[in-house]
Write a protein that holds these residues in place. Sequence first.
Motif, PDB file in Angstrom:
ATOM      1  N   ASP A  77      29.183  53.200  28.604  1.00  0.00           N
ATOM      2  CA  ASP A  77      28.158  53.317  27.337  1.00  0.00           C
ATOM      3  C   ASP A  77      26.995  53.324  27.818  1.00  0.00           C
ATOM      4  OD1 ASP A  77      30.559  53.081  26.134  1.00  0.00           O
ATOM      5  OD2 ASP A  77      30.446  50.956  25.058  1.00  0.00           O
ATOM      6  N   ASP A  79      23.930  52.496  27.293  1.00  0.00           N
ATOM      7  CA  ASP A  79      22.942  52.097  26.199  1.00  0.00           C
ATOM      8  C   ASP A  79      21.534  51.813  26.790  1.00  0.00           C
ATOM      9  OD1 ASP A  79      25.254  51.473  24.983  1.00  0.00           O
ATOM     10  OD2 ASP A  79      25.532  49.418  25.404  1.00  0.00           O
ATOM     11  N   HIS A 151      27.441  57.032  20.267  1.00  0.00           N
ATOM     12  CA  HIS A 151      27.616  55.563  20.308  1.00  0.00           C
ATOM     13  C   HIS A 151      26.329  55.080  19.525  1.00  0.00           C
ATOM     14  CE1 HIS A 151      28.559  51.975  21.784  1.00  0.00           C
ATOM     15  NE2 HIS A 151      27.532  51.753  22.758  1.00  0.00           N
ATOM     16  N   HIS A 155      21.897  52.080  19.234  1.00  0.00           N
ATOM     17  CA  HIS A 155      22.569  50.914  19.271  1.00  0.00           C
ATOM     18  C   HIS A 155      22.554  49.943  18.302  1.00  0.00           C
ATOM     19  CE1 HIS A 155      25.348  48.093  21.648  1.00  0.00           C
ATOM     20  NE2 HIS A 155      25.333  49.351  22.215  1.00  0.00           N
ATOM     21  N   SER A 193      28.199  48.028  20.090  1.00  0.00           N
ATOM     22  CA  SER A 193      29.026  46.580  20.010  1.00  0.00           C
ATOM     23  C   SER A 193      30.151  46.592  19.554  1.00  0.00           C
ATOM     24  CB  SER A 193      27.987  45.405  19.615  1.00  0.00           C
ATOM     25  OG  SER A 193      26.759  45.661  20.085  1.00  0.00           O
ATOM     26  N   HIS A 285      28.847  50.011  31.688  1.00  0.00           N
ATOM     27  CA  HIS A 285      27.707  50.031  31.247  1.00  0.00           C
ATOM     28  C   HIS A 285      26.893  50.720  32.554  1.00  0.00           C
ATOM     29  CE1 HIS A 285      29.099  47.822  28.216  1.00  0.00           C
ATOM     30  NE2 HIS A 285      28.427  48.471  27.294  1.00  0.00           N
TER      31      HIS A 285
HETATM   32 ZN   LIG Z   1      26.908  49.705  23.753  1.00  0.00          ZN
END
Ligand SMILES: [Zn+2]
Length: 330
Positions: A77, A79, A151, A155, A193, A285
């Motif tokens: 992910d 992020d 995603h 976020h 999340s 991540h």
């Molecule tokens: Zn994430």
Amino acid sequence: MQMMRVPTVVLLLVAAVACAKPTPPAPAAEAARPDPLPGTRLSVDQLKSQMFHVSAGKRLKPAWPNGARIAVGLSFDVDNATATLSTGNLDYEVLSRGEYGAIDGLPRLLRMLDRQQVPASFFIPAASAVLHPVVISDIQSAKQAHEIGVHGWIHERLPLLNNEQEEQRLLNLSIETLTKMTGKRPVGYRAPSWKFSGWTMGQVKAAGFLYDSSLMASDDAYEILLDGSPTGIVELPIERILDDAPYFGSNADGSNPSVGDVYEVFQSEFDVAYDEGGLFLLTMHPHMMGHRSRAAMLERLVQYIKGKPGVWFATHEQIANHVKPLIAAK
Ligand SMILES: [Zn+2]
């Protein structure tokens, strides 16, 4: 003011009583909620409608391609700093920790995946790609054919957003942005999340996603049910113990110094999945797993897995496409 003198014996007595009967920690946050136990007053029908709004349907456990024993999907992910930005937190220590994912974390992981010749799936908050377009070009210029999935926009935690129209707008924006930047409409969805609102599954279904990867009701892939009805959407389940964040991120913040411990959990999970002929999916991540010692640990794990016969490394999209026909099969 003169201090009151308390005899030592009294102090010891007080201490002894305190030790014998420890006060339970006050659940401040829960007690502060106006109605902390609404579930106790619901009928079975009401409980069913809550429990099964989004739930697990048919188990999708196929024979894997070319006689493989197990399917292995690595996911990242991307992020970076988006979760921090979404909350308006402009602490540049935290933002820069996220930016590390774009600058060094992702490139290091991509080099490792190329070295090991295994593909992966990258779930990217669209704003993360807009802020650092290099993440898209880095992924697309790798030797391996990686997948890019949705995603969220920035976020956003959907239950906190708590707004159906706004959630739909951000989902549309995420899909459009990634489609434009990558040249391909994403087929995979992972909620920021892993948190759904009450509208998320309906919107994900309406958007025509092939699969979701935000839920954890099984070790195997399964069809998602929405209000008890089959959706045709494949769930590729995640798990907190198969995620780098609980070990390296958020509250841990580097307080778990042993990459070996994490390796041990991941390898033990893989070993059992291998025995069961199942599925092994990891969530990671770049701003956490992309650090030197951790990327080296992940490479060690990939090498261990590659040492076993009959392992199919695939993107989530490939795995979802492989299991999806089981939905229609009798
Ligand atoms: Zn994430």
